[in-house]
Design a protein around this motif. Structure first.
Motif, PDB file in Angstrom:
ATOM      1  N   UNK A  36     -38.822  70.465  36.507  1.00 54.96           N
ATOM      2  CA  UNK A  36     -37.885  71.596  36.563  1.00 54.96           C
ATOM      3  C   UNK A  36     -36.454  71.086  36.517  1.00 54.96           C
ATOM      4  N   UNK A  37     -35.533  71.955  36.153  1.00 61.16           N
ATOM      5  CA  UNK A  37     -34.123  71.581  36.147  1.00 61.16           C
ATOM      6  C   UNK A  37     -33.713  70.875  34.873  1.00 61.16           C
ATOM      7  N   UNK A  38     -32.466  70.462  34.852  1.00 59.97           N
ATOM      8  CA  UNK A  38     -31.896  69.848  33.649  1.00 59.97           C
ATOM      9  C   UNK A  38     -32.363  68.414  33.476  1.00 59.97           C
ATOM     10  N   UNK A  39     -32.284  67.987  32.233  1.00 57.03           N
ATOM     11  CA  UNK A  39     -32.460  66.572  31.930  1.00 57.03           C
ATOM     12  C   UNK A  39     -31.145  65.861  32.221  1.00 57.03           C
ATOM     13  N   UNK A  40     -31.231  64.636  32.674  1.00 55.83           N
ATOM     14  CA  UNK A  40     -29.999  63.896  32.966  1.00 55.83           C
ATOM     15  C   UNK A  40     -30.261  62.413  32.829  1.00 55.83           C
ATOM     16  N   UNK A  41     -29.192  61.674  32.716  1.00 56.90           N
ATOM     17  CA  UNK A  41     -29.256  60.221  32.602  1.00 56.90           C
ATOM     18  C   UNK A  41     -27.979  59.675  33.233  1.00 56.90           C
ATOM     19  N   UNK A  42     -28.049  58.553  33.943  1.00 60.93           N
ATOM     20  CA  UNK A  42     -26.836  58.053  34.619  1.00 60.93           C
ATOM     21  C   UNK A  42     -25.757  57.594  33.652  1.00 60.93           C
ATOM     22  N   UNK A  43     -26.166  57.022  32.518  1.00 63.99           N
ATOM     23  CA  UNK A  43     -25.176  56.513  31.564  1.00 63.99           C
ATOM     24  C   UNK A  43     -25.564  56.941  30.146  1.00 63.99           C
ATOM     25  N   UNK A  44     -24.625  57.578  29.507  1.00 62.05           N
ATOM     26  CA  UNK A  44     -24.835  57.962  28.107  1.00 62.05           C
ATOM     27  C   UNK A  44     -24.328  56.857  27.186  1.00 62.05           C
ATOM     28  N   UNK A  45     -24.635  57.042  25.906  1.00 64.15           N
ATOM     29  CA  UNK A  45     -24.266  56.023  24.921  1.00 64.15           C
ATOM     30  C   UNK A  45     -23.250  56.617  23.946  1.00 64.15           C
ATOM     31  N   UNK A  46     -22.761  55.772  23.036  1.00 66.26           N
ATOM     32  CA  UNK A  46     -21.922  56.285  21.965  1.00 66.26           C
ATOM     33  C   UNK A  46     -22.832  56.927  20.919  1.00 66.26           C
ATOM     34  N   UNK A  47     -22.446  58.108  20.481  1.00 65.91           N
ATOM     35  CA  UNK A  47     -23.365  58.923  19.672  1.00 65.91           C
ATOM     36  C   UNK A  47     -23.504  58.404  18.255  1.00 65.91           C
ATOM     37  N   UNK A  48     -22.640  57.481  17.847  1.00 68.95           N
ATOM     38  CA  UNK A  48     -22.742  56.937  16.493  1.00 68.95           C
ATOM     39  C   UNK A  48     -24.022  56.168  16.269  1.00 68.95           C
ATOM     40  N   UNK A  49     -24.542  55.544  17.306  1.00 74.72           N
ATOM     41  CA  UNK A  49     -25.775  54.782  17.104  1.00 74.72           C
ATOM     42  C   UNK A  49     -26.959  55.707  16.842  1.00 74.72           C
ATOM     43  N   UNK A  50     -26.761  56.995  17.035  1.00 70.61           N
ATOM     44  CA  UNK A  50     -27.773  57.988  16.706  1.00 70.61           C
ATOM     45  C   UNK A  50     -27.472  58.671  15.370  1.00 70.61           C
ATOM     46  N   UNK A  51     -26.428  58.179  14.682  1.00 70.17           N
ATOM     47  CA  UNK A  51     -26.143  58.683  13.347  1.00 70.17           C
ATOM     48  C   UNK A  51     -25.116  59.788  13.269  1.00 70.17           C
ATOM     49  N   UNK A  52     -24.499  60.183  14.381  1.00 68.89           N
ATOM     50  CA  UNK A  52     -23.498  61.249  14.338  1.00 68.89           C
ATOM     51  C   UNK A  52     -22.237  60.712  13.650  1.00 68.89           C
TER      52      UNK A  52
END
Length: 1981
Positions: free
Chosen positions: A1859-1875
């Motif tokens: 239940x609840x939102x997904x979360x992560x302590x540290x995000x990454x730079x979105x370019x490595x995902x192709x944005x």
């Protein structure tokens, strides 16, 4: 006798005794022995009305004596009218029987001391002391009726010899009848006529003993000073065997015993015998009974060792006297033949009066004997005073040196009481004093009710009907008053016992209470005069005077610098007027500045004030009511000035005016010599005459006399004031007094000079201050404290811009990360500038002294530095504040005139002065701030400062020591409005290291500026927060208050951590962004505190509304981030706090305002709350306190309001009562809270930005424990699963859920117990409790799922068992036949002599024949060709050519790893072409573009789009694709693949065999999934090639899977295969029969061969479970939970630097995790092979033992029932049904076996041999039903795998579908995902957490509509379910990754990191080492 006159008339009679500071009771019966002062307890004497001599030992301030005409002689008071002393003297001289002296020269000596009859004399005229042999014939001879030769007779001169016994007789004269028959005392009664005292010494013959009887009957009823001299003489000349105290039975009191102790010391009790007398014989019989029934009397006697004697009051019984003598002799023996001696008297007796004047000073010249006696007493005075001081200290329980910290602890009892026990006096006094409660000196000792009641009963009159006797007879005073300790003794005792810091704090608080301060203090131990200059150093005085021009001038000075006139008050001799009370009337008639006799808390005894000089300052307010126009110091010398020459000389020398209070003196008096000197001196002298009623008279210039007797007091006071003012106006004589000048006198000891630590500390501080000389105040900080000036302020501003992208220049351009990196680079450069800046000599000295842990030198140094800095800045600040006031007034006036042009210039000028004011403010906090910045700069650049002689890392430890010592630490820099997190965190870490991780209760305060917040905290806890108007608190400070041991029993924490803050709506911030600053401050402080005090000043509704809105908004924010602080409102300066109705109305208004502000705040915070009670638990009745105004009157002379102090105490009690319910937080938690709150406040949206680091850390620990709990459940269920599989295989085809629950019960209970321990006993249980319910449900659900899942598996196994039942029966039948035929064939060939080769050929021939016969008619099971079915099915559903082309090109093999899907997409705007048009030709084109294998896709990429700004020009059509297209197709692909794998896993190929319907099911699922996706796609449609390629990819996986499963099915179900596998086993049976082996032996071998496989399989299964647990322990990556596993995966990826693995991890994290676990397991097998073998062999040995035990058990069972082999086998299999998989029936007939023992023996040997072989075999873990890797993968990978839609970071929740939102302590730079940026080929380098804080936008879901990053949840469901905190948290790891694999990423996505996506240079500086360290730092060790 009446104590005094009317209020306006002053009693001036000369017979006055004591200082009014000490004594309240002035009735004649209260006169006491002057030697009573220093006893541990005091007493008053009330039995008779007596006279006092003129000479006393107390100041006139103490006791107002009765006028002389009221003195009466006790002998004639009932019969004669009162006479004056002179009249009585004459009358006595004329009496015939007047016999003041002893008549018998040899046998009797009488001592007589008589005062002079003239009332004006100040000295006693002591008469001669006649000793043995002295002659005075004028007094006659013995009477005729004395019989010297008889018992009790006096000895004749010629009979005189040394006595056998010497006894002193005391007691009540009523208890004795004198006469010639009185054996002990004779007929002579003591004479007390003419106010004189006489004593008889006789030598009498008693019981054949020569007894020297010292008759002092009635002496204890007197209070004469001559008594003391007589006793001293007697004790000096005699060794006394016994002290006889004669009293009637009912009249012995504790006071009598105490009197003896007081006169002769406690040692006297060893020599005392109480003699009870009776009048009638019949009374004698009742004495013993009365003693037994009277417990109080028994206790009194017990003090005297229980010794008592009874006799008649006439003492004429020889037997009674003989018995008394015997008792005395026994007493002598018991005392080791020791008498009471002079040494005991002089060294051990208790002091009675600290103001005791020596006889030598007061006796008339020429009286030799009296002078000798006085000299003797003078010799012992110092020792007595020392002893008296020690006794007072003992009574007050003051042991050792008292420290400030000892009295700044919250204590158990409330200090609001007005009385307390004696042992608590010092503590309660100090506690009240710390709270500025001037009633601290008015404390009373709690009454001893029982003793008081007893005294009352004993004082009842014998004749109840005699009114005169009842009215005028003396009655005993209450014992409690008798024993009271004088409150000034309490003050001085604490002062003497305190260390210098507590002394300073005491004196500072006394000054705040407007009390006089000790200026010159005689040391009670050494009698040396001490000047405590140190104690004055923190006292400041302010006043207003009028200058020559008529302007009012304000002055604010430290008292030690103030130069003022000083008026000295002193007295000579004994005076009736109260000097202290008189001085109070001059200074402040409404307040007792000087303590006097009428003050509550005064008593008749005073030990420690004699010779003390106190000082107080009168500070004018500049008004017409001022008594003096200038600040004037008043000094008061306590005691007779003639006895304190040193103090008198110092005072009179430094005084501007001397005021002497004088009785009537003789011209020859010593005192007159001093007066004469003063009279001749030029200084003004005012003589106040107590025996004169004259008006103000100027005797000569500057010399005045004023009579006090019988005059109106107000008139007298006005005359004194006028005389003083006249003296002060005399320019010639008026000298100015400066406190520091007192230290120049050589006769006194100055504390600052004598204390080496103090001196060194001062020298070091002065050395620092010398560096500031001739410096401009506004430039000092810039010069000496460079790190905290502009550099620090610039760094703070850039840090705020860094966290708030909308500030500064971050919004310029699209590359936020580059701008952010640039900002960080600038901040680092500032740090480097700070670090390289020169370390000023000023700071060098400071740090050097802090590192000098020698005694108290550091503490003194810090105190001195603060004092000198305050002194240094005071004058400049005063001038600047005055200028600021003027400018501010100008601005206000211009506003009223609406003159904007001038207003602007005036406003600029005001800002200039404000800046100067801030620059000129310079205190200790600024130096510590500089130290903090030095540490932060060095820490940031990781380099020590060049001029620093030690490592910078030790600086926090120094600050921590200061905190422990009681110094506040700056928490928030008020000038920069910033929290130095690095410094504060380091100091708290050092504090934890020194104290341990103690629990603290955080108490914070909020309120508008100058509303008394700091004053309230200082008063409540005795703290040291700055409170002066020129030094208002800026920022926030914290200080530790230790909790006392007593309170720790009630509280759950060790310290109270008090946080004081700057005021909201600060004037310094006028014109700036005050609202935002105030909101930040309020949010920060409220978040920190367990409780926050909201301080409201006055009744201004507008101001209240402002602060309430800020506070309510802060609490609303706390509610949102799940922090639950409490609050209390303190409404200060309320005019009438006692009006209940008014308070109720005030509460109602406050409630309405709070609710109103809640609604307003709710709008700003986007919340739906309406009432304040919805936000926080708040009781308007209990949580609102009303405070009285601080001052009782008008400053500067007004003392603090006692009601304010009472309010403070009540608030403190309430806070502590609420704190009892709180556990507080640990220092480490507090440190994390500071970081969390401040980091969130730095961002624009506090609520969205807040991260509760403590909660996160605790939750991670909980997740780790949850991982352990789940693994325990899974492991237990796997073991249970194996057990039931064995049962099913052994024929038990019924399993119920309750069976599984029963098996799991034990493990479940263990897990639940562990959970309970975690949630109820963990140190963080208060935080954990919020998740308890959730985790309990998760564990329960997991348990239930495991049970249900296992039940489902077992049911399937049962169904399979049933389905194979016929097959199993056939197998058994075939094996039985094969066994029989093999046996028959062997037996037929046994005797033929055939060799083995021929035997083998024969057996092979027969075997083939047997198998063929048995399987004849069975359909063969052939191999399968899944791919043929795949091709056929795809041809049926798709174009054949398309399918063939896809098969040919093999593009499908990399469909899950493609970087784009352009070839599969048709944009919807181009859909006018039919789908068919894009046929094989396009497919061919696609294939050409993708010939180069897995990385061929680099040539063609999908254009993912992202825009960080609106209004972007639309790019060309082929670029008009959003990144979402690619993500959408890729996600679809992966989802279909995963679901297809699940379908394959569930397919029953392994149990039922392969069928092409399974392929059909998979291809249908792929097709439908694609169609369903296309139905919701808005931008594009997918070509058929996509469906075909995806189907081929999935079917390739299915081919491999189904082939393996079908192979397993064939091996299990194909009888031909099965029988051929058994051929070797039956060949062995055949050979053994051929060679003649017995059936039993062969069957045993056969059974063992079957057991071997079962044992091995069971051991493998068990080993797999055990190894999985062992690997979790041994492999670091697998020890905890999934997030920690991910950290190790990232480390592994970084170390290997393999881009393909990174892409696999980013795109398919689950598969990568699984592969990583497999690799770790394989590596473990390689490294730990020996350990694994040991585990395997251990399990094998254990299982072999189980089987061996089963063999024996089966044998015993079969033999007991006379069974055969078949029964044995049934017993055997039943025993092992849970351990091994065995068939229920043997495939061979065992009934022919009858010898069970032989069977057991053969089986055991065969089993042992096979176990040995198995021990040596290689381990093949693939034989496990479920390998360790599978177990661990199942454990770690059953969690949430949802990835961030922007950066692909994996949700860290360990529950799938949580239940609840997904979360992560540290995000990454979105370019490595192709944005990338739409309209460009620039990949983005934005990081999610930074982007969502910006004002940019992005394009979600292939849409042309942008969504602001701040509202990212509006982008669609995949975005809405993610919680992305807008903060600055990023992991350097991914910055390094982008730099390291930049080219690979650019090739993979066919985009570049250029333009908007240019990588910041700072990212390229990261090394692999730093990257790996960052993983450990941010993701845990």
């Amino acid at each position: 006798m009446d104590q005094g006159t009317d209020d306006d008339v002053m009693d001036t009679s000369p017979e006055s005794y004591g200082d009014s500071d000490d004594v309240m009771d002035t009735s004649p019966v209260s006169y006491r022995n002057p030697n009573d002062v220093n006893l541990p307890v005091t007493h008053q004497y009330t039995d008779d009305i007596i006279y006092k001599t003129h000479e006393t030992d107390q100041e006139a301030d103490d006791v107002l004596a009765p006028p002389p005409e009221t003195h009466q002689n006790p002998d004639n008071m009932m019969d004669s009218p009162p006479l004056t002393n002179s009249e009585k003297y004459k009358e006595n001289l004329n009496e015939d029987n007047f016999d003041p002296f002893v008549t018998d020269l040899t046998a009797k000596t009488e001592f007589q001391m008589q005062p002079t009859s003239a009332p004006a004399t100040s000295h006693d005229q002591d008469h001669g002391v006649k000793t043995h042999g002295s002659s005075n014939k004028a007094h006659g001879e013995y009477k005729d009726n004395v019989k010297p030769a008889e018992e009790g007779s006096n000895l004749k001169p010629d009979d005189h010899s040394d006595p056998d016994l010497t006894i002193a007789v005391f007691g009540s004269s009523d208890a004795v009848q004198f006469g010639c028959d009185n054996i002990l005392l004779g007929e002579k009664q003591l004479c007390h006529k003419n106010a004189e005292f006489s004593m008889i010494v006789q030598e009498r013959r008693i019981s054949e003993l020569c007894v020297s009887v010292i008759n002092m009957i009635g002496s204890h009823e007197t209070d004469f000073k001559p008594l003391d001299r007589v006793i001293g003489q007697v004790v000096n000349e005699n060794e006394i065997h016994a002290f006889i105290f004669v009293v009637r039975l009912g009249q012995l009191t504790d006071a009598d015993i105490e009197w003896l102790q007081r006169i002769f010391s406690d040692r006297v009790l060893s020599f005392v015998i109480i003699v009870f007398t009776y009048e009638r014989v019949e009374e004698c019989d009742t004495i013993i009974d009365d003693l037994k029934n009277n417990s109080v009397l028994e206790q009194l006697l017990e003090k005297c060792g229980g010794r008592y004697h009874t006799c008649s009051n006439i003492m004429n019984s020889q037997s009674e006297m003989r018995e008394l003598m015997d008792r005395i002799k026994r007493l002598f023996t018991d005392n080791n033949q020791q008498c009471y001696t002079r040494e005991m008297y002089t060294t051990l007796r208790d002091l009675q009066d600290s103001e005791y004047q020596s006889g030598a000073e007061t006796v008339s010249i020429g009286d030799t004997n009296a002078q000798t006696l006085g000299s003797l007493v003078q010799t012992d005075k110092a020792e007595k005073e020392k002893l008296g001081a020690e006794q007072i200290i003992d009574r007050l329980h003051l042991k050792g040196k008292l420290r400030t910290v000892d009295f700044l602890k919250p204590i158990v009892q409330s200090q609001s009481q007005e009385s307390c026990a004696e042992e608590e006096l010092a503590s309660v006094f100090l506690q009240k004093l710390m709270m500025m409660d001037y009633r601290a000196r008015y404390l009373k000792i709690i009454e001893n009710k029982e003793h008081h009641s007893q005294q009352k009963n004993n004082d009842s009159s014998e004749d109840d009907g005699d009114a005169f006797d009842s009215i005028f007879r003396e009655t005993a005073k209450p014992s409690d008053e008798t024993y009271a300790v004088h409150m000034m003794d309490v003050q001085m005792a604490v002062f003497h016992c305190a260390d210098s810091f507590l002394k300073q704090l005491m004196v500072t608080k006394l000054s705040q209470c407007q009390y006089a301060l000790p200026l010159l203090v005689p040391n009670p131990s050494t009698q040396q005069i001490e000047f405590p200059l140190w104690t004055f150093r923190q006292i400041n005085k302010s006043w207003k005077t009028t200058d020559d021009t008529g302007q009012i001038c304000s002055k604010f000075l430290p008292v030690y610098k103030a130069e003022t006139p000083m008026v000295a008050f002193f007295r000579f001799g004994q005076v009736s007027s109260s000097k202290s009370q008189l001085m109070n009337s001059l200074i402040n008639e409404k307040h007792n500045t000087f303590f006097h006799r009428n003050c509550p808390g005064s008593s008749r005894t005073r030990v420690l004030m004699d010779g003390v000089v106190e000082i107080a300052w009168y500070c004018p307010s500049g008004g017409k009511t001022d008594r003096f126009t200038h600040c004037v110091a008043f000094c008061n010398l306590h005691g007779d000035a003639g006895a304190h020459d040193t103090q008198l000389d110092i005072l009179t020398e430094m005084a501007s005016v001397n005021v002497a209070i004088l009785p009537q003196l003789n011209k020859k008096d010593k005192s007159m010599t001093k007066i004469q000197t003063f009279y001749k001196d030029s200084k003004p002298l005012i003589c106040l005459l107590t025996d004169s009623d004259s008006f103000l008279t100027e005797m000569r210039e500057g010399k005045y006399k004023i009579g006090l007797k019988g005059r109106n007091q107000s008139v007298v006071f006005e005359e004194i004031r006028r005389a003083i003012n006249n003296g002060l106006l005399s320019t010639e004589s008026c000298s100015f007094f400066k406190l520091e000048d007192v230290s120049k006198d050589n006769d006194i000891r100055v504390d600052e000079v004598e204390d080496d630590d103090c001196r060194k500390g001062k020298e070091a501080a002065q050395q620092m201050m010398s560096l500031l000389e001739d410096k401009d105040m506004t430039e000092i900080k810039e010069s000496f404290l460079p790190c905290q000036g502009n550099l620090w302020h610039q760094w703070c501003q850039k840090n705020k811009e860094l966290h708030r992208p909308t500030l500064g220049e971050l919004h310029k351009g699209s590359n936020i990360e580059k701008n952010k990196s640039s900002k960080k680079s600038e901040m680092l450069k500032i740090r480097e500038q700070q670090q390289t800046s020169d370390l000023s000599q000023f700071i060098k000295i400071f740090i050097q002294k802090l590192n000098s842990p020698v005694g108290n030198e550091v503490a003194y140094f810090l105190k001195w530095l603060g004092i000198l800095l305050d002194n240094y800045t005071t004058e400049s600040l005063s001038a600047l504040l005055h200028e600021y006031d003027e400018k501010w007034s100008t601005v206000l006036n211009l506003k009223k005139k609406q003159d904007k042009s001038k207003q602007m210039s005036a406003q600029v000028e005001l800002e200039r002065v404000s800046a100067k004011l801030q620059a000129a403010t310079f205190g200790l906090e600024h130096i510590l701030r500089e130290i903090g910045q030095i540490y932060e700069s060095c820490s940031s650049v990781k380099k020590n400062k060049k001029d620093l002689k030690f490592n910078f890392s030790s600086l926090p430890s120094l600050a921590a020591e200061m905190m422990i010592s009681g110094f506040p630490l700056e928490l928030m820099d008020g000038d920069a409005a910033h929290v130095p997190l690095i410094w504060v965190t380091a100091v708290l870490d050092a504090l934890i290291q020194k104290l341990g991780d103690k629990r603290v209760y955080v108490l914070s305060v909020l309120g508008i500026q100058s509303s008394g917040k700091s004053t309230m905290l200082n008063a409540m806890f005795g703290l040291q927060f700055a409170v002066s108007a020129g030094r208002c608190t800026r920022g926030a400070f914290m200080q530790l208050v230790r909790v006392s041991k007593e309170m720790k029993a009630q509280l759950k924490f060790d310290y109270i951590l008090v946080v004081d803050t700057e005021g909201l709506r600060a004037l310094e911030l006028v014109g700036r962004s005050t609202r935002n600053h105030d909101n930040e401050m309020a949010t920060f402080v409220v978040g920190l505190g367990n409780m926050t005090l909201i301080n409201i000043f006055g009744e201004n509704t507008a101001e209240m509304q402002d602060i309430l809105q800020i506070v309510v908004q802060a609490f609303m924010r706390m509610k949102k981030i799940r922090l639950n602080p409490s609050c209390m409102f303190v409404h200060q300066n309320v005019s009438d706090v006692t009006a209940g109705e008014k308070n109720m109305e005030g509460r109602r208004r406050l409630q309405e305002k709070l609710d109103e502000m809640t609604k307003l705040a709710a709008k700003e915070e986007d919340c739906d709350k309406e009432f304040f009670s919805d936000i926080i638990a708040f009781d308007i009745q209990k949580d609102v306190k009303y405070f009285a105004q601080l001052w009782e009157g008008s400053p500067p002379m007004a003392p603090p309001n006692p009601d304010y102090s009472r309010n403070i105490q009540e608030l403190k009690d309430t806070i502590l009562s609420k704190a009892k319910k709180s556990n507080g937080i640990t220092l480490s938690q507090f440190r994390m809270r500071i970081n969390d709150l401040w980091n969130a406040l730095l961002n624009e949206n506090f609520v969205f930005s807040f991260k509760n680091t403590l909660e996160i850390a605790v939750y991670r620990q909980l997740e780790t424990k949850y991982s352990d709990w789940t693994f325990s459940l899974r492991s237990a269920m796997m073991t249970i699963e194996d057990k039931f599989y064995n049962r099913i295989a052994n024929g038990n085809i019924k399993v119920q859920e309750k069976d599984l629950l029963a098996e799991m019960r034990k493990t479940k209970e263990q897990v639940e117990k562990s959970m309970m321990s975690c949630f109820e006993e963990d140190k963080d249980k208060d935080i954990l409790c919020q998740w308890r319910g959730r985790f309990e449900i998760r564990i329960k659900d997991l348990h239930d799922d495991l049970v249900k899942g296992t039940k489902r598996k077992l049911d399937e196994a049962i169904e399979q068992k049933k389905a194979r039942e016929k097959l199993d029966q056939r197998r058994t039948e075939y094996e039985s036949k094969l066994f029989s035929r093999s046996k028959e064939l062997a037996l037929s060939l046994r005797n033929t002599g055939t060799d083995e080769h021929m035997l083998k050929e024969e057996f092979d021939t027969m075997w083939s024949k047997w198998v063929t016969e048995m399987t004849e008619g069975l359909p063969p099971l052939t191999d399968i060709n899944v791919w043929e079915d795949v091709t056929r099915i795809l041809h049926e559903n798709h174009e054949q050519s398309l399918v063939d082309e896809c098969l040919k090109q093999k593009v499908y093999e990399v469909i899950d790893r493609r970087s784009d899907y352009c070839g599969y997409i048709i944009l919807k705007k181009r859909l006018e072409r039919s789908d068919e048009a894009a046929s094989s030709a396009e497919a061919t084109e696609i294939s050409k573009k993708n010939k180069s294998g897995i990385f061929s896709q680099f040539g063609q990429k999908i254009m993912s789009g992202i825009s960080f700004f609106r209004g972007t020009q639309k790019p060309p059509e082929n670029m008009d694709l959003n990144a979402e297209l690619y993500y959408s197709i890729r996600d679809l692909t992966h989802k279909i693949i995963q679901e297809s794998k699940m379908i394959m896993k569930k397919s029953p190929v392994g149990t039922r065999g392969y069928n092409d319907s399974f392929v059909q099911e998979i291809t249908d699922y792929v097709k439908k999934s694609v169609q369903r996706h296309q139905s919701v796609s808005q931008k594009y449609t997918l070509k058929k090639e996509f469906t075909v390629d995806l189907s081929l990819y999935v079917c390739e996986i299915a081919r491999q899977t189904f082939t393996e499963l079908h192979k397993e099915f064939r091996e299990t179900n194909d009888l031909r295969l099965y029988l051929n596998k058994q051929k070797t086993e039956y060949w062995n049976i055949f050979k053994k029969y051929y060679k003649g082996a017995t059936t039993t032996t062969i069957l045993s071998e056969f059974i063992c061969s079957k057991l071997e496989q079962s044992i091995l399989q069971a051991v493998y299964n068990e080993t797999a479970i055990g190894l999985a647990a062992q690997m979790r322990s041994d492999i670091q990556a697998l020890r905890e939970n999934r997030p920690k596993l991910e950290k190790h995966i990232l480390r592994s990826l970084a170390e290997n630097e393999d881009f393909e693995q990174y892409i696999e991890y980013i795109i398919n994290p689950r598969e990568h995790f699984q592969q990583f676990i497999k690799n770790e397991v394989d590596r473990y097998f390689t490294k730990q092979n020996k350990q694994i073998q040991n585990i395997f062999k251990g399990n094998l040995k254990q299982k072999g033992q189980i089987v061996s035990n089963a063999v024996k058990a089966a044998t015993v069972e079969a033999k007991s029932q006379n069974g055969d082999g078949s029964m044995w086998f049934r017993c055997f299999t039943t025993t092992l049904r849970d351990e091994l998989q065995l068939t229920g029936n043997s495939c061979v007939d065992l009934s022919e076996i009858e010898d069970m023992d032989f069977l057991e023996n053969v089986l055991s040997k065969s089993l042992e041999k096979r176990m040995e072989n198995l021990q040596n075999c290689s381990i093949k873990m693939e034989n496990c039903r479920k390998g360790p890797d599978e177990i661990l993968i199942e454990h770690f990978c059953q969690c949430c795998w949802v990835q961030c839609p922007f950066c692909k970071a994996i949700c860290t929740n360990t529950v799938e579908g949580h239940p609840g939102d997904h979360c992560v302590p540290f995000h990454r730079n979105i370019g490595l995902n192709g944005w990338f940026y739409r309209g460009t080929t620039n990949l983005s380098i934005a990081i999610c957490t930074t982007a969502v804080a910006s004002d940019r936008s992005f394009y979600p879901n292939s849409s042309d509509d942008t969504v602001p990053w701040k509202e990212y949840r509006k982008g669609g469901c995949k975005y809405a379910n993610w919680s992305i905190t807008p903060d600055n948290s990023d992991l350097p790891y991914w910055k390094w990754f982008v730099c390291r694999f930049q080219k690979d990423l650019e090739m993979y996505y066919s985009k570049t990191f250029q333009g908007y996506g240019e990588i910041p240079d700072e990212w390229k500086k990261y090394t692999i080492k730093e990257v790996l360290e960052s993983l450990d730092k941010y993701l845990g060790q």
